[in-house]
Motif scaffolding. Sequence first.
Motif, short mmCIF file in Angstrom:
data_model
loop_
_atom_site.label_atom_id
_atom_site.label_comp_id
_atom_site.label_asym_id
_atom_site.label_seq_id
_atom_site.Cartn_x
_atom_site.Cartn_y
_atom_site.Cartn_z
N LEU A 10 -7.37 6.79 0.91
CA LEU A 10 -8.47 5.81 0.99
C LEU A 10 -9.26 5.41 2.34
N GLN A 11 -10.30 5.48 2.15
CA GLN A 11 -10.75 5.27 3.49
C GLN A 11 -11.84 3.93 3.42
N GLN A 12 -11.87 2.90 4.43
CA GLN A 12 -12.83 1.87 4.22
C GLN A 12 -13.30 1.55 5.83
N GLU A 13 -14.66 0.94 5.79
CA GLU A 13 -15.19 0.60 6.73
C GLU A 13 -15.11 -0.91 6.98
N ILE A 14 -14.60 -1.59 8.07
CA ILE A 14 -14.25 -3.07 8.33
C ILE A 14 -14.73 -3.30 9.56
N PHE A 19 -11.32 2.73 8.79
CA PHE A 19 -9.62 3.03 8.43
C PHE A 19 -9.31 4.01 7.38
N LEU A 20 -8.68 4.84 7.60
CA LEU A 20 -8.00 5.77 6.62
C LEU A 20 -6.79 5.62 6.16
N ALA A 21 -6.34 5.41 5.11
CA ALA A 21 -4.98 5.43 4.65
C ALA A 21 -4.70 6.82 3.88
N GLN A 22 -3.34 6.90 4.49
CA GLN A 22 -2.96 8.37 3.87
C GLN A 22 -1.46 8.07 3.36
N ALA A 23 -1.01 8.10 2.06
CA ALA A 23 0.13 8.09 1.59
C ALA A 23 0.69 9.33 0.92
N ALA A 24 2.00 9.26 0.76
CA ALA A 24 2.67 10.45 0.15
C ALA A 24 4.21 9.90 -0.23
N PRO A 25 4.74 10.68 -1.34
CA PRO A 25 6.08 10.30 -1.62
C PRO A 25 6.99 11.18 -0.61
N LEU A 26 8.18 10.60 -0.49
CA LEU A 26 9.28 11.35 0.41
C LEU A 26 10.59 11.48 -0.52
N ASP A 27 10.98 12.67 -0.23
CA ASP A 27 12.06 13.13 -0.66
C ASP A 27 13.40 13.37 0.29
N ALA A 28 12.99 12.67 1.58
CA ALA A 28 14.16 12.51 2.39
C ALA A 28 13.60 11.69 3.68
N VAL A 29 14.41 10.71 4.24
CA VAL A 29 14.02 10.09 5.46
C VAL A 29 13.43 10.92 6.60
N ASP A 30 14.05 12.14 6.81
CA ASP A 30 13.39 12.97 7.80
C ASP A 30 11.88 13.51 7.63
N ALA A 31 11.51 13.46 6.46
CA ALA A 31 10.17 13.97 5.98
C ALA A 31 9.13 12.87 6.41
N ALA A 32 9.54 11.58 6.65
CA ALA A 32 8.42 10.43 6.95
C ALA A 32 7.84 10.88 8.04
N LEU A 33 8.63 11.11 9.27
CA LEU A 33 7.88 11.26 10.69
C LEU A 33 7.17 12.72 10.81
N ALA A 34 7.69 13.59 9.84
CA ALA A 34 6.98 14.80 9.85
C ALA A 34 5.63 14.54 9.22
N PHE A 35 5.40 13.77 8.24
CA PHE A 35 4.30 13.42 7.80
C PHE A 35 3.25 12.59 8.61
N TYR A 107 -5.22 -3.55 8.10
CA TYR A 107 -4.19 -2.37 7.89
C TYR A 107 -3.42 -2.76 6.50
N GLY A 108 -3.11 -3.91 6.20
CA GLY A 108 -2.08 -4.35 4.85
C GLY A 108 -3.06 -4.04 3.91
N GLY A 109 -4.45 -4.60 3.69
CA GLY A 109 -5.39 -4.28 2.80
C GLY A 109 -5.64 -2.80 2.60
N CYS A 110 -5.86 -2.06 3.67
CA CYS A 110 -6.26 -0.68 3.34
C CYS A 110 -5.12 0.02 2.62
N ALA A 111 -3.81 -0.29 3.17
CA ALA A 111 -2.66 0.48 2.97
C ALA A 111 -2.34 -0.06 1.26
N ALA A 112 -2.56 -1.44 1.19
CA ALA A 112 -2.26 -1.83 -0.29
C ALA A 112 -3.20 -1.08 -1.56
N GLU A 113 -4.56 -1.07 -1.00
CA GLU A 113 -5.46 -0.61 -1.98
C GLU A 113 -5.22 0.97 -2.11
#
Length: 200
Positions: A10-14, A19-35, A107-113
């Motif tokens: 999701l992208q927003q201009e404030i 601001f560009l929020a990018q989210a993904a599911p994780l199958d392991a903790v190690d995958a977080a920093l790779a993302f 930051y919180g609003g962009c992530a939440a949306e």
Amino acid sequence: METLAGAARLQQEIKKSRFLAQAAPLDAVDAALAFVAQVADPAATHNCWAYRFGQHYRFSDDGEPGGTAGRPILQAIDGQGLDRVIVVVTRWFGGTKLGAGGLVRAYGGCAAECLRLAARLPIVDRATIEVSCDFPNLPTLHARLPEFSAEKLDEGFDADGARLRLALPRDRVVAFTGWLRDLTRGRAVVDVQDDATTPS
């Protein structure tokens, strides 16, 4: 508890900052920093992030004032009732300062949306079991696995029959075990091996 069905953005201009929020599911903790490494833009002003994986969580303000970016992103994840999720919010500074309160909201609003609009999957508490079954009952066992939402992970054979490793929802193990013992007149052996919590 839920996780994401796939990647979301999701992208927003404030106040002229993008601001560009990018989210993904994780199958392991190690995958977080790779993302984070995969989606962070080195040319951006900040790449702030947070993840939650069960009891494990981390966040980074990436140079923004302490507590104004990473923690609000984590609060957005928790506030949406999500687990096994990573969110990176990238900011390109547009010339207007937002102040600490403005940064928290941005930051919180962009992530939440972004998370609010994303497709989700329930997280199911699953058990891995090993089953020993004689050959005559094997076709019936295979045919009935979907009724118990059971997934075959492995299968091997010996002189006595088949050994299968299955994953199924923990709350179906007792029913499955009872059904299998009835089918085989008590000859089948079921061994609960370990735990796994996975998106269904």
